[in-house]
Motif scaffolding. Sequence first.
Motif, PDB file in Angstrom:
ATOM      1  N   GLN A 195       0.193  11.058  -8.173  1.00 37.89           N
ATOM      2  CA  GLN A 195       0.038  10.531  -6.816  1.00 37.89           C
ATOM      3  C   GLN A 195       1.159   9.550  -6.477  1.00 37.89           C
ATOM      4  OE1 GLN A 195      -3.976   9.052  -7.288  1.00 37.89           O
ATOM      5  NE2 GLN A 195      -4.867  10.776  -6.151  1.00 37.89           N
ATOM      6  N   GLN A 196       1.542   8.726  -7.448  1.00 38.26           N
ATOM      7  CA  GLN A 196       2.639   7.787  -7.211  1.00 38.26           C
ATOM      8  C   GLN A 196       3.946   8.533  -6.927  1.00 38.26           C
ATOM      9  OE1 GLN A 196       2.873   4.091  -9.643  1.00 38.26           O
ATOM     10  NE2 GLN A 196       1.093   4.893 -10.712  1.00 38.26           N
ATOM     11  N   THR A 224       0.844  -1.198   0.000  1.00 35.94           N
ATOM     12  CA  THR A 224       0.000   0.000   0.000  1.00 35.94           C
ATOM     13  C   THR A 224       0.880   1.248   0.000  1.00 35.94           C
ATOM     14  OG1 THR A 224      -0.072   0.171   2.408  1.00 35.94           O
ATOM     15  CG2 THR A 224      -1.757  -1.211   1.339  1.00 35.94           C
ATOM     16  N   ASP A 238      -5.514  10.283   2.535  1.00 37.13           N
ATOM     17  CA  ASP A 238      -6.674   9.462   2.168  1.00 37.13           C
ATOM     18  C   ASP A 238      -6.318   8.294   1.268  1.00 37.13           C
ATOM     19  OD1 ASP A 238      -6.019  11.271   0.124  1.00 37.13           O
ATOM     20  OD2 ASP A 238      -8.055  11.214  -0.695  1.00 37.13           O
ATOM     21  N   LYS A 239      -5.053   8.208   0.840  1.00 34.19           N
ATOM     22  CA  LYS A 239      -4.621   7.127  -0.051  1.00 34.19           C
ATOM     23  C   LYS A 239      -3.716   6.121   0.658  1.00 34.19           C
ATOM     24  CE  LYS A 239      -6.663   8.954  -3.655  1.00 34.19           C
ATOM     25  NZ  LYS A 239      -7.844   8.295  -4.282  1.00 34.19           N
ATOM     26  N   SER A 290      -1.193   0.722  -8.231  1.00 34.68           N
ATOM     27  CA  SER A 290      -2.021   0.598  -9.438  1.00 34.68           C
ATOM     28  C   SER A 290      -3.324   1.399  -9.338  1.00 34.68           C
ATOM     29  CB  SER A 290      -2.342  -0.874  -9.706  1.00 34.68           C
ATOM     30  OG  SER A 290      -3.057  -1.436  -8.614  1.00 34.68           O
ATOM     31  N   GLN A 291      -3.676   1.785  -8.137  1.00 33.19           N
ATOM     32  CA  GLN A 291      -4.899   2.553  -7.919  1.00 33.19           C
ATOM     33  C   GLN A 291      -4.642   4.060  -7.865  1.00 33.19           C
ATOM     34  OE1 GLN A 291      -5.739   0.386  -4.243  1.00 33.19           O
ATOM     35  NE2 GLN A 291      -7.524  -0.570  -5.204  1.00 33.19           N
ATOM     36  N   LEU A 292      -3.408   4.457  -8.135  1.00 30.27           N
ATOM     37  CA  LEU A 292      -3.015   5.860  -8.037  1.00 30.27           C
ATOM     38  C   LEU A 292      -2.608   6.414  -9.392  1.00 30.27           C
ATOM     39  CD1 LEU A 292      -0.760   5.560  -4.864  1.00 30.27           C
ATOM     40  CD2 LEU A 292      -3.135   6.328  -4.927  1.00 30.27           C
ATOM     41  N   ASN A 349      -4.118   3.374   2.173  1.00 29.38           N
ATOM     42  CA  ASN A 349      -4.337   1.943   1.937  1.00 29.38           C
ATOM     43  C   ASN A 349      -4.470   1.588   0.469  1.00 29.38           C
ATOM     44  OD1 ASN A 349      -4.400   1.260   4.751  1.00 29.38           O
ATOM     45  ND2 ASN A 349      -6.439   2.174   4.870  1.00 29.38           N
ATOM     46  N   SER A 350      -4.165   2.539  -0.411  1.00 29.73           N
ATOM     47  CA  SER A 350      -4.259   2.286  -1.854  1.00 29.73           C
ATOM     48  C   SER A 350      -2.978   1.633  -2.373  1.00 29.73           C
ATOM     49  CB  SER A 350      -4.491   3.599  -2.606  1.00 29.73           C
ATOM     50  OG  SER A 350      -5.710   4.195  -2.214  1.00 29.73           O
ATOM     51  N   LEU A 351      -3.121   0.767  -3.351  1.00 31.79           N
ATOM     52  CA  LEU A 351      -1.977   0.183  -4.044  1.00 31.79           C
ATOM     53  C   LEU A 351      -1.523   1.144  -5.144  1.00 31.79           C
ATOM     54  CD1 LEU A 351      -3.249  -3.490  -4.412  1.00 31.79           C
ATOM     55  CD2 LEU A 351      -1.497  -2.666  -2.819  1.00 31.79           C
TER      56      LEU A 351
END
Length: 231
Positions: free
Chosen positions: A148-149, A102, A135-136, A142-144, A138-140
């Motif tokens: 954002q990455q 994450t 807010d990100k 690939s979800q960003l 817990n995001s992986l």
Amino acid sequence: MSTNIECIDVGKSYLGDGIKTNAVKNINLKFTKGEFISIVGPSGSGKSTLLSLLGTLDFPTSGKILYDGEEIVKKSKKTISDFRFEHIGFIFQQFHLLPTLTALENVLSPLFARKVSYNKIERAKEVLAQVGLSDKANSLPSQLSGGQQQRIAIARAIVHKPDWLLADEPTGNLDSETGDTIFELIQQLNQQEGCGVFFVTHDPKLATKANRTITMKDGIVISDKTGERIC
């Protein structure tokens, strides 16, 4: 704390197929913590090599680099590794995020094998907030988005509050608007945290926003800030 970096007659050469290539040569520069330095020049001019040398990822083949008067690369591998962890943060054009972790875990990754005096998770959450991505957590990856990455990569680079932030084309894979945002974030970190920043870029618009601009060509520094030839 690492306050000053000095390059004295620094050169880096590679030998391949019996041919010697001088990636950088005759580098004589001084840097002070808190400076925001852009490094510009055409591809193959030695920008990334210089950055790797300053970050102790590579070692000079001639000359020396001093950190507060010490030649760190002459010390043990563990000492060099500890120095790099304590004092230097890296941001690259490729985000190099671990795809199965994450955002929070990616930020924590430099701390996994380290003993530190603070709460690791709380510190990671703090820098996620600093780059505007609480807010990100817990995001992986690939979800960003790409921007954002890169923000996650910046959070990872500053999680241990380095004295120097080394950014190698950090906006190269981003559109101009997102690139401007990333630059502004790094500039903000420079101003708020007091870290020195080396910002390698091909974007002349971004380069001119730095406090100091170093221009390279064919492995040589040809100008420093004012454009006055020094080599």
